[in-house]
Write a protein that holds these residues in place. Structure first.
Motif, short mmCIF file in Angstrom:
data_model
loop_
_atom_site.label_atom_id
_atom_site.label_comp_id
_atom_site.label_asym_id
_atom_site.label_seq_id
_atom_site.Cartn_x
_atom_site.Cartn_y
_atom_site.Cartn_z
N THR A 94 -28.34 9.85 -39.96
CA THR A 94 -29.12 11.01 -39.52
C THR A 94 -30.58 10.79 -39.91
O THR A 94 -30.86 10.15 -40.92
N GLY A 95 -31.46 11.30 -39.09
CA GLY A 95 -32.87 11.16 -39.39
C GLY A 95 -33.72 11.49 -38.17
O GLY A 95 -33.21 11.80 -37.10
N GLU A 96 -35.02 11.40 -38.37
CA GLU A 96 -35.95 11.70 -37.29
C GLU A 96 -35.92 10.57 -36.26
O GLU A 96 -35.88 9.40 -36.63
N ALA A 97 -35.91 10.96 -34.99
CA ALA A 97 -35.90 9.98 -33.90
C ALA A 97 -37.03 10.31 -32.93
O ALA A 97 -37.53 11.44 -32.89
N ARG A 98 -37.43 9.30 -32.16
CA ARG A 98 -38.51 9.48 -31.19
C ARG A 98 -38.22 8.67 -29.96
O ARG A 98 -37.77 7.52 -30.03
N CYS A 99 -38.46 9.27 -28.80
CA CYS A 99 -38.27 8.59 -27.52
C CYS A 99 -39.50 7.73 -27.24
O CYS A 99 -40.63 8.22 -27.30
N LEU A 100 -39.29 6.46 -26.94
CA LEU A 100 -40.41 5.57 -26.65
C LEU A 100 -40.96 5.78 -25.24
O LEU A 100 -42.01 5.26 -24.90
N ALA B 81 -25.03 0.13 -29.96
CA ALA B 81 -26.12 0.33 -29.00
C ALA B 81 -27.39 -0.38 -29.43
O ALA B 81 -28.45 -0.17 -28.86
N GLU B 82 -27.30 -1.23 -30.46
CA GLU B 82 -28.44 -1.97 -31.01
C GLU B 82 -29.59 -1.04 -31.39
O GLU B 82 -30.75 -1.35 -31.24
N GLY B 83 -29.24 0.16 -31.85
CA GLY B 83 -30.24 1.10 -32.34
C GLY B 83 -30.80 2.05 -31.31
O GLY B 83 -31.58 2.92 -31.65
N TRP B 84 -30.43 1.90 -30.04
CA TRP B 84 -30.98 2.77 -29.00
C TRP B 84 -30.23 4.08 -28.95
O TRP B 84 -29.01 4.12 -29.06
N LEU B 85 -30.97 5.18 -28.76
CA LEU B 85 -30.40 6.52 -28.68
C LEU B 85 -30.79 7.16 -27.35
O LEU B 85 -31.86 6.89 -26.81
N GLU B 86 -29.93 8.05 -26.87
CA GLU B 86 -30.28 8.79 -25.65
C GLU B 86 -31.18 9.95 -26.03
O GLU B 86 -30.86 10.74 -26.91
N CYS B 87 -32.30 10.05 -25.35
CA CYS B 87 -33.26 11.13 -25.60
C CYS B 87 -32.71 12.43 -25.01
O CYS B 87 -32.33 12.46 -23.84
N PRO B 88 -32.67 13.51 -25.80
CA PRO B 88 -32.17 14.78 -25.27
C PRO B 88 -33.12 15.43 -24.26
O PRO B 88 -32.71 16.28 -23.49
N ALA B 89 -34.38 15.00 -24.24
CA ALA B 89 -35.35 15.60 -23.31
C ALA B 89 -35.32 14.92 -21.94
O ALA B 89 -35.15 15.57 -20.92
N CYS B 90 -35.49 13.59 -21.92
CA CYS B 90 -35.57 12.88 -20.64
C CYS B 90 -34.26 12.18 -20.26
O CYS B 90 -34.15 11.66 -19.16
N GLU B 91 -33.29 12.16 -21.18
CA GLU B 91 -31.96 11.58 -20.98
C GLU B 91 -31.97 10.07 -20.76
O GLU B 91 -30.99 9.50 -20.29
N LEU B 92 -33.07 9.41 -21.10
CA LEU B 92 -33.12 7.95 -21.03
C LEU B 92 -32.68 7.38 -22.38
O LEU B 92 -32.86 8.01 -23.42
N THR B 93 -32.13 6.20 -22.36
CA THR B 93 -31.72 5.55 -23.61
C THR B 93 -32.91 4.77 -24.14
O THR B 93 -32.92 3.54 -24.16
N ARG B 94 -33.94 5.52 -24.55
CA ARG B 94 -35.17 4.92 -25.05
C ARG B 94 -35.55 5.50 -26.41
O ARG B 94 -36.68 5.36 -26.86
N GLY B 95 -34.61 6.16 -27.08
CA GLY B 95 -34.88 6.73 -28.39
C GLY B 95 -34.61 5.74 -29.50
O GLY B 95 -33.72 4.90 -29.39
N ARG B 96 -35.38 5.84 -30.56
CA ARG B 96 -35.19 5.01 -31.75
C ARG B 96 -35.34 5.90 -32.98
O ARG B 96 -36.07 6.87 -32.97
N MET B 97 -34.67 5.52 -34.06
CA MET B 97 -34.88 6.20 -35.33
C MET B 97 -36.31 5.88 -35.78
O MET B 97 -36.78 4.75 -35.62
N LYS B 98 -37.02 6.86 -36.33
CA LYS B 98 -38.41 6.66 -36.75
C LYS B 98 -38.53 5.80 -38.01
O LYS B 98 -39.51 5.11 -38.19
N TYR B 99 -37.53 5.88 -38.86
CA TYR B 99 -37.59 5.15 -40.12
C TYR B 99 -36.42 4.19 -40.20
O TYR B 99 -35.32 4.49 -39.74
#
Length: 110
Positions: free
Chosen positions: A28-34, A52-70
């Motif tokens: 768990t932690g802060e994430a940001r969509c690239l 997923a090699e660290g990639w997260l789905e962005c809840p705003a744009c629904e693209l798999t371009r999110g990463r953990m910030k830290y």
């Protein structure tokens, strides 16, 4: 649903929560969509994050371009650098790596 009697009153709407048999580690932690730059607090199963090699789905744009910030610890078996002082954290510069613990600067040939 069960009923409990306490101090002469009857409590209803008491639900039992059952634990899962196997505990699954989560990150768990802060994430940001690239892509859209949206930021959120992500909670994800650790194994899913690795798969997923660290990639997260962005809840705003629904693209798999999110990463953990830290950063998190590397996957088991990953080779990592370690300074002679024991630190595994470094500042990366264009032509060198600096250990913030002891100040040693490792330069790379050009």
């Amino acid at each position: 649903m069960s009923q409990l009697k306490t101090l002469g009153t009857t409590m209803t709407n008491v639900f039992e929560f059952k634990r899962e048999e196997e505990k699954v580690p989560h990150a768990t932690g802060e994430a940001r969509c690239l892509d859209c730059k949206h930021e959120w607090v992500a909670v994800v199963e650790a194994e899913q994050l690795r798969a997923a090699e660290g990639w997260l789905e962005c809840p705003a744009c629904e693209l798999t371009r999110g990463r953990m910030k830290y950063p998190f610890a590397p996957v088991a078996g990953t080779h990592i650098w370690q300074c002679g002082c024991g630190s595994k954290f470094f500042y990366l510069a264009y032509d060198s790596v600096i250990c913030p613990s002891c100040g040693i600067c490792q330069e790379f040939p050009k």
